[in-house]
Design an enzyme around this catalytic site. Structure first.
Site, mmCIF file in Angstrom:
data_model
loop_
_atom_site.group_PDB
_atom_site.id
_atom_site.type_symbol
_atom_site.label_atom_id
_atom_site.label_comp_id
_atom_site.label_asym_id
_atom_site.label_seq_id
_atom_site.Cartn_x
_atom_site.Cartn_y
_atom_site.Cartn_z
ATOM 1 N N ASP A 274 0.823 -1.203 0.000
ATOM 2 C CA ASP A 274 0.000 0.000 0.000
ATOM 3 C C ASP A 274 0.865 1.264 0.000
ATOM 4 O O ASP A 274 1.886 1.323 0.691
ATOM 5 C CB ASP A 274 -0.860 -0.019 1.277
ATOM 6 C CG ASP A 274 -1.765 1.173 1.398
ATOM 7 O OD1 ASP A 274 -2.712 1.246 0.602
ATOM 8 O OD2 ASP A 274 -1.530 2.039 2.271
ATOM 9 N N GLU B 71 1.490 -0.603 -5.091
ATOM 10 C CA GLU B 71 0.547 0.465 -5.425
ATOM 11 C C GLU B 71 1.377 1.655 -5.867
ATOM 12 O O GLU B 71 1.835 2.450 -5.045
ATOM 13 C CB GLU B 71 -0.327 0.849 -4.224
ATOM 14 C CG GLU B 71 -1.437 1.777 -4.667
ATOM 15 C CD GLU B 71 -2.099 2.584 -3.554
ATOM 16 O OE1 GLU B 71 -3.192 3.101 -3.789
ATOM 17 O OE2 GLU B 71 -1.511 2.730 -2.463
HETATM 18 C C1 NOJ Z 1 -4.123 3.452 -0.544
HETATM 19 C C2 NOJ Z 1 -5.332 2.608 -0.283
HETATM 20 O O1 NOJ Z 1 -5.708 1.968 -1.462
HETATM 21 C C3 NOJ Z 1 -6.389 3.541 0.265
HETATM 22 O O2 NOJ Z 1 -7.645 2.918 0.325
HETATM 23 C C4 NOJ Z 1 -5.935 4.016 1.610
HETATM 24 O O3 NOJ Z 1 -6.870 4.949 2.113
HETATM 25 C C5 NOJ Z 1 -4.557 4.696 1.512
HETATM 26 N N1 NOJ Z 1 -3.639 3.956 0.719
HETATM 27 C C6 NOJ Z 1 -3.942 4.830 2.873
HETATM 28 O O4 NOJ Z 1 -3.584 3.573 3.362
#
Ligand code: NOJ
Length: 599
Positions: free
Chosen positions: A246, A319
């Site tokens: 993430d 991500e």
């Molecule tokens: C990316 C995640 O996909 C999202 O849903 C989240 O709010 C943020 N990172 C913080 O972890």
């Protein structure tokens, strides 16, 4: 099929002891590989042509009638995922959490939130998934924890606590014994307003890239690295097939705390973002180079980790929202110190407009500038409005979703999609501020209604609560009104449904050697209305794909390098005849043609 072979390998390895497993798996994989030219044919390479499915567990299937999806619900639906052709499921966070950011605020990385089940339920899910040759991938949130995590509770308890340096604490500007001073600099949270929060007890500010309840960890502290390796090992031991990392580009910040630059419009004026803050360019808190050694360390750890529960390669997915292909390429790491196998190529999926030239140039980038690496295409997730909003025209949405899914599954690489895309679920945002669940929607209302609209419960059938939850339950988010017609059961029964289209594309991706591993070349490069490309396998087998980006019928004439060949239709949208040759492909409005060329 390959998995069956490997299941036998695992059984043998359990008898022989875990240490032998890697060698056996590698030998088996090497033997498999030598029998076929398709790169994705071995357990080691399973991820290269993988079909990955994102589940937002809260919204997938509720098994106990509390209105919230859970792990046993996911287990109940594994046969469905198998039927669809999924290789691996990425579960967004299921760890214990105060649920301020619905799981992305983790208070214990080595357990399951009771809302979703227990560790025993998780083990059961992994075992049942493995039986069906489906891997489970965990969400790994390393940028921040919950403010209720024991590390942060310790950290904020005193300036001398051993955990103090696990987070990003700083003095205020001009701070005195009685005055907290101003925030250390102008950095902003991605969720609005200052990224600094004052802590009265220890009289310093802490940094949070996301919510106030999500303090950022300090990745300059080696103890944080060790803690996360242990967590990764904990889940690898339970048999997971990998992780999605993430917000990985936000791990580091400028150590000198220099202000971020203010963005200006074309007249040189500053402007406000959706949260009413002056818009900034976050170059000092995003995509800093420190992330590369961290990911090299995590990859080396995952590669070497000895787990007798999972046979093939563990995949690390990033991500990675990045500004260009050069930055994306860096995420794979140098060949002697690899990082991600699959950093997400958001450059393609989030163009958010059916513009042929942009798609052509970004697909070419992925083919020409990623060396031998595997692209990971993704068009949708739990943070963005669904495809109907970002690509639809309100009239031809399903046809457009066929176009998008064709690009997703017939381009080279791995494909990741989001639950419900396969049936054409629509974005259904709240209509009243008091119904909003995602705090982003509360801060941004009414400009930004938050992310609830893309997180509504999966639509399984036409029963009350769409088969997501028992009829008497109140689902945590309302069921979209179109569930009586847009649902899995109805689409499974309709041969022309979007679901049937997804299934057919996935089957082709898995079985056609050109689509499984062939390099990709864009064709007909001046055409502003139709995007076409060819995938070529060895032995002169090729597959051509054409997708019409307009609401008007189009015809295209393609020429593919190599010897003349006969054309056979593999899949097409209804309404246009089978072409007799590559020079006469007819496409209906947002039509798709996929054909195979053999000498
Ligand atoms: C990316 C995640 O996909 C999202 O849903 C989240 O709010 C943020 N990172 C913080 O972890």
């Amino acid at each position: 099929m390959h998995w069956t072979k490997n299941t036998a390998v695992v059984g043998a390895a359990l008898l022989l002891g875990a240490a032998s497993l890697t060698a056996i798996a590698q030998t088996a994989a090497a033997q498999t590989e030598s029998k076929t030219s398709a790169a994705a044919s071995s357990e080691l390479d399973w991820w290269k042509n993988a079909v990955l499915y994102e589940i937002y567990p809260r919204s997938f299937q509720d098994s106990n009638g509390d209105g919230i999806g859970d792990l046993n619900g996911v287990t109940q639906r594994l046969d469905y995922l198998k039927e669809l052709g999924v290789d691996a499921i990425w579960l967004s966070p299921i760890y214990p959490s105060p649920q301020v950011d619905f799981g992305y605020d983790i208070s214990d990385y080595e357990n399951i939130d009771p809302q979703y089940g227990t560790l025993a339920d998780f083990d059961h899910l992994v075992a049942e998934a493995n039986k069906r040759h489906i891997r489970i991938l965990m969400d790994m949130v390393m940028n921040h924890t919950s403010d209720k995590h024991k590390w942060f509770l310790e950290s904020r308890s005193s300036r001398t606590n051993p955990y103090r340096d696990w987070y990003m604490w700083h003095d205020g500007k001009g701070e005195t014994a009685t005055d907290k001073g101003e925030v250390p600099n102008n950095w902003q949270s991605d969720f609005g307003h200052s990224a600094w929060e004052w802590d009265e007890k220890t009289r310093q500010y802490y940094y949070h890239k996301f919510y106030i309840q999500q303090p950022d960890l300090n990745w300059n502290n080696p103890k944080v690295h060790e803690a996360f390796k242990q967590i990764i090992g904990f889940w690898l031991k339970r048999g997971v097939g990998g992780f999605r990392f993430d917000a990985i580009t936000t791990l580091f910040e400028d150590p000198n705390l220099i202000d971020d630059d203010i963005l200006r419009d074309k007249n040189g004026n500053t402007y406000l973002n959706n949260y009413g803050d002056i818009a900034l360019n976050d170059t000092r808190t995003n995509n800093l180079p420190g992330v590369h050694p961290v990911m090299q360390e995590m990859r080396a750890y995952a590669d070497k980790f000895d787990s007798n529960k999972f046979p093939g390669t563990r995949v690390l997915i990033g991500e990675t929202y990045l500004p260009n292909i050069a930055e994306l390429e860096k995420q794979y790491g140098p060949s002697d110190h690899p990082e991600f196998q699959l950093p997400m190529d958001t450059q393609i999926g989030f163009i958010n407009k059916l513009d042929v030239a942009t798609f052509r140039s970004r697909l070419t980038d992925a083919e020409e500038h990623l060396d031998d690496h595997t692209p990971l295409l993704v068009f949708d997730n739990h943070d963005n409005a669904r495809l109907d909003v970002r690509y639809g025209d309100g009239v031809h949405n399903t046809d457009i979703e066929r176009v998008i899914s064709t690009i997703l599954f017939t381009s080279r690489g791995a494909s990741l999609f989001y639950y419900g895309d396969e049936i054409g679920m629509k974005t259904t945002p709240p209509t009243r501020k008091e119904d909003v669940k995602d705090p982003v929607g509360l801060t941004g209302w009414p400009k930004d209604k938050g992310r609830d609209g893309e997180r509504t419960p999966m639509q399984w059938d036409a029963a009350p609560n769409a088969g997501f939850s028992s009829a008497s339950a109140k689902p945590w988010l309302p069921i979209p009104p179109d569930y009586t017609t847009v649902n899995v059961k109805a689409e499974e029964a309709a041969p022309d449904s979007l679901f049937a289209w997804y299934q057919a594309l996935i089957r082709l991706k898995k079985t056609n050697p050109a689509l499984a591993a062939g390099p990709e070349t864009l064709l007909d490069n001046e055409n502003p209305k139709v995007l076409s490309w060819v995938r070529q396998a060895s032995g002169n087998l090729s597959v051509v794909v054409s997708v019409n980006f307009t609401a008007e019928p189009q015809s295209v004439s393609l020429s593919v390098p190599g010897p003349g060949a006969t054309l056979k239709t593999l899949l097409k949208t209804p309404g246009a005849p089978d072409p007799v040759s590559l020079q006469a492909i007819q496409l209906g409005p947002y039509g798709v043609y996929i054909g195979e060329l053999r000498p």
